[in-house]
Enzyme design. Structure first.
Site, PDB file in Angstrom:
ATOM      1  N   ASP A 160      29.594  44.900  36.832  1.00 36.63           N
ATOM      2  CA  ASP A 160      31.050  44.714  36.873  1.00 36.63           C
ATOM      3  C   ASP A 160      31.721  45.796  37.739  1.00 36.63           C
ATOM      4  O   ASP A 160      31.054  46.681  38.277  1.00 36.63           O
ATOM      5  CB  ASP A 160      31.576  44.748  35.423  1.00 36.63           C
ATOM      6  CG  ASP A 160      32.729  43.791  35.195  1.00 36.63           C
ATOM      7  OD1 ASP A 160      33.382  43.392  36.169  1.00 36.63           O
ATOM      8  OD2 ASP A 160      32.989  43.455  34.010  1.00 36.63           O
ATOM      9  N   GLU A 193      32.585  41.387  41.065  1.00 36.22           N
ATOM     10  CA  GLU A 193      33.604  42.194  41.724  1.00 36.22           C
ATOM     11  C   GLU A 193      34.898  41.415  41.866  1.00 36.22           C
ATOM     12  O   GLU A 193      35.869  41.907  42.432  1.00 36.22           O
ATOM     13  CB  GLU A 193      32.993  42.666  43.067  1.00 36.22           C
ATOM     14  CG  GLU A 193      33.794  43.576  43.921  1.00 36.22           C
ATOM     15  CD  GLU A 193      34.707  42.804  44.862  1.00 36.22           C
ATOM     16  OE1 GLU A 193      35.576  43.426  45.479  1.00 36.22           O
ATOM     17  OE2 GLU A 193      34.562  41.566  44.964  1.00 36.22           O
ATOM     18  N   TRP A 194      34.887  40.175  41.359  1.00 34.63           N
ATOM     19  CA  TRP A 194      36.056  39.292  41.260  1.00 34.63           C
ATOM     20  C   TRP A 194      36.570  38.805  42.617  1.00 34.63           C
ATOM     21  O   TRP A 194      37.681  38.278  42.713  1.00 34.63           O
ATOM     22  CB  TRP A 194      37.199  39.955  40.481  1.00 34.63           C
ATOM     23  CG  TRP A 194      36.738  40.739  39.297  1.00 34.63           C
ATOM     24  CD1 TRP A 194      35.921  40.272  38.292  1.00 34.63           C
ATOM     25  CD2 TRP A 194      37.016  42.102  38.982  1.00 34.63           C
ATOM     26  NE1 TRP A 194      35.679  41.263  37.386  1.00 34.63           N
ATOM     27  CE2 TRP A 194      36.350  42.400  37.785  1.00 34.63           C
ATOM     28  CE3 TRP A 194      37.778  43.097  39.603  1.00 34.63           C
ATOM     29  CZ2 TRP A 194      36.408  43.661  37.190  1.00 34.63           C
ATOM     30  CZ3 TRP A 194      37.847  44.350  39.012  1.00 34.63           C
ATOM     31  CH2 TRP A 194      37.165  44.622  37.822  1.00 34.63           C
ATOM     32  N   GLY A 195      35.808  39.044  43.672  1.00 38.91           N
ATOM     33  CA  GLY A 195      36.218  38.540  44.987  1.00 38.91           C
ATOM     34  C   GLY A 195      37.187  39.435  45.733  1.00 38.91           C
ATOM     35  O   GLY A 195      37.573  39.124  46.860  1.00 38.91           O
ATOM     36  N   ASP A 215      38.725  36.356  35.894  1.00 38.73           N
ATOM     37  CA  ASP A 215      38.026  35.705  34.779  1.00 38.73           C
ATOM     38  C   ASP A 215      38.572  34.310  34.480  1.00 38.73           C
ATOM     39  O   ASP A 215      39.775  34.059  34.586  1.00 38.73           O
ATOM     40  CB  ASP A 215      38.163  36.554  33.508  1.00 38.73           C
ATOM     41  CG  ASP A 215      37.405  37.868  33.616  1.00 38.73           C
ATOM     42  OD1 ASP A 215      36.871  38.172  34.704  1.00 38.73           O
ATOM     43  OD2 ASP A 215      37.349  38.585  32.607  1.00 38.73           O
TER      44      ASP A 215
END
Ligand code: GLA
Length: 402
Positions: A160, A193-195, A215
């Site tokens: 994460d 890394e959520w983009g 998320d």
């Protein structure tokens, strides 16, 4: 976008006219990813969506048993992944330990248990000082943690991006990828890394999968959300779809874990969620309570024909081929020259949706067999188009091919 469209047309033409073996060989040679692992999108279960920080040893054991008993393992769900909040403190030498209250037998024993059932074991850490749940992160301990995971028999690491400050994402992920390689164990590397730093542009030889968004929330599309970083299923879909050129064997766009069975969507919506994730060759990580799931949930997660679309060895992410308001047609090239085809109705009333050869970049005269993947039956032959009425928020999903 025009370049992507051209690329897709080119690829489609290739898949169709070239001998299938030639197209597959190109994929296999060019696109193996960082470590030769995850040549199809990873499948399994992750604790976060249902249990969040309440995960414990018993839940993981019960889930493992249920993965076997329910047929999930045999349908291809392989990895049992503990997400955040398993951690205790670091010991005097800096090695990470498990939370002794929640995981009294320790992680090695749990990993052994998962392996004894014919499944693989995954765990979670973070590139910063702290995980998103406030547990110790791996920054400054990358090689030590990778070694610990290898000793525990870890097969999959989700990594994460909380508490990373101004750390460079490529550097942070490349460092852990190297640590995993040096650990001596084959470990799938799941980047979370959520983009934000567009990992699809630079991570093909670092991660096996990378999250492309924040998320998921257990919600079809209403944008009601508990936190800023959560988004409804439709929002993730629309962010992940244009990234199709960057996915391939060994390195996948991850549209986040599944919410199927968690209660926030209707069975129709969950069928759509599952089908769309399969069309996008997204990892299929179940995120529900496997030990207590109902028959409807089971029938979705265990639809082997939809799973086969996700897992197709050509490894091409499907894309939206046509859209008119709430009506959409999606196509995914398959090994052997066929297509998975999905008709999606985002709207509130039933809608007639028609897919044409042109939308599939196919010559109009092509003849092919059509199979309905939710009705589980052959529905005659393709002769230029297919039309069906799709229920609100629902899909119709087919394979069209030889
Ligand atoms: C982030 C990730 C989630 C989950 C949590 C755990 O929000 O995106 O998938 O791992 O952290 O704290």
């Amino acid at each position: 976008m025009r370049v992507f469209t051209k690329l897709f047309e080119l690829l489609s033409a290739l898949v169709l006219v070239a001998a299938p073996a030639a197209a597959e060989t190109t994929q296999e040679v060019v696109n193996k990813g960082p470590n030769g692992l995850a040549l199809t999108p990873p499948m399994g279960w992750n604790s976060w969506n249902k249990f969040a920080c309440n995960v414990n040893e018993q839940i993981v054991r019960d889930t493992t048993d249920a993965m076997v008993a329910s047929g999930m393992r045999d349908a291809g769900y392989q990895y049992v992944v503990i997400d955040d909040c398993w951690h205790g403190p670091r010991d005097a030498d800096g090695f990470i330990t498990a939370d002794p209250q929640k995981f009294p037998s320790g992680i090695k024993a749990l990993s052994d248990y998962v392996h004894s059932k014919g499944l693989k074991f995954g765990i979670y850490s973070d590139a910063g000082r702290l995980t998103c749940g406030g547990r110790p992160g791996s920054q400054g301990h990358e090689y030590q943690d990778a070694l610990t995971y290898a000793r525990w028999g870890v097969d999959y690491l989700k990594y994460d991006w909380c508490s990373t400050g101004d750390r460079n994402a490529k550097e942070g992920y490349a460092l852990m990828a190297d640590a995993l390689r040096q650990s001596g164990r084959e470990i799938v590397f799941s980047m979370c890394e959520w983009g934000t730093a567009q990992p699809w542009l630079w991570a093909q030889n670092i991660g096996n999968l990378w999250r492309t968004t924040g998320d998921i929330s257990d919600d079809f599309g209403t944008k009601k959300k508990a936190h800023d970083w959560e988004h409804p299923m439709l929002q993730l879909l629309d962010w992940n779809e244009p990234l199709w050129p960057f996915a391939g064997p060994g390195h996948w766009n991850d549209a986040d874990m599944l919410e199927v069975g968690n209660g926030g969507m209707t069975p129709t919506e969950y069928r759509s969620h599952f089908s769309l994730w399969a069309m996008m060759a997204s990892p299929l990580m179940a995120g529900n309570d496997i030990a207590h799931m109902d028959d409807k949930t089971k029938s979705i997660l265990l639809n082997k024909e939809v799973i086969a679309v996700d897992q197709d060895r050509l490894g091409v992410q499907g894309r939206r081929a046509w859209k008119d308001g709430n009506r959409e047609v999606w196509a995914k090239p398959l090994a052997g020259g066929g297509r998975a085809l999905l008709l999606f109705n985002r709207g509130e009333t039933p809608a007639a949706i028609r897919a044409t050869a042109e939308q599939l970049s196919w010559p109009a005269g092509i003849r092919a067999k059509v199979r309905d993947l939710w009705a589980h039956k052959n529905v005659g032959r393709w002769s230029g188009s297919i039309e069906t009425t799709v229920e609100p928020h629902g899909v119709a999903m087919f394979t069209v091919g030889p």
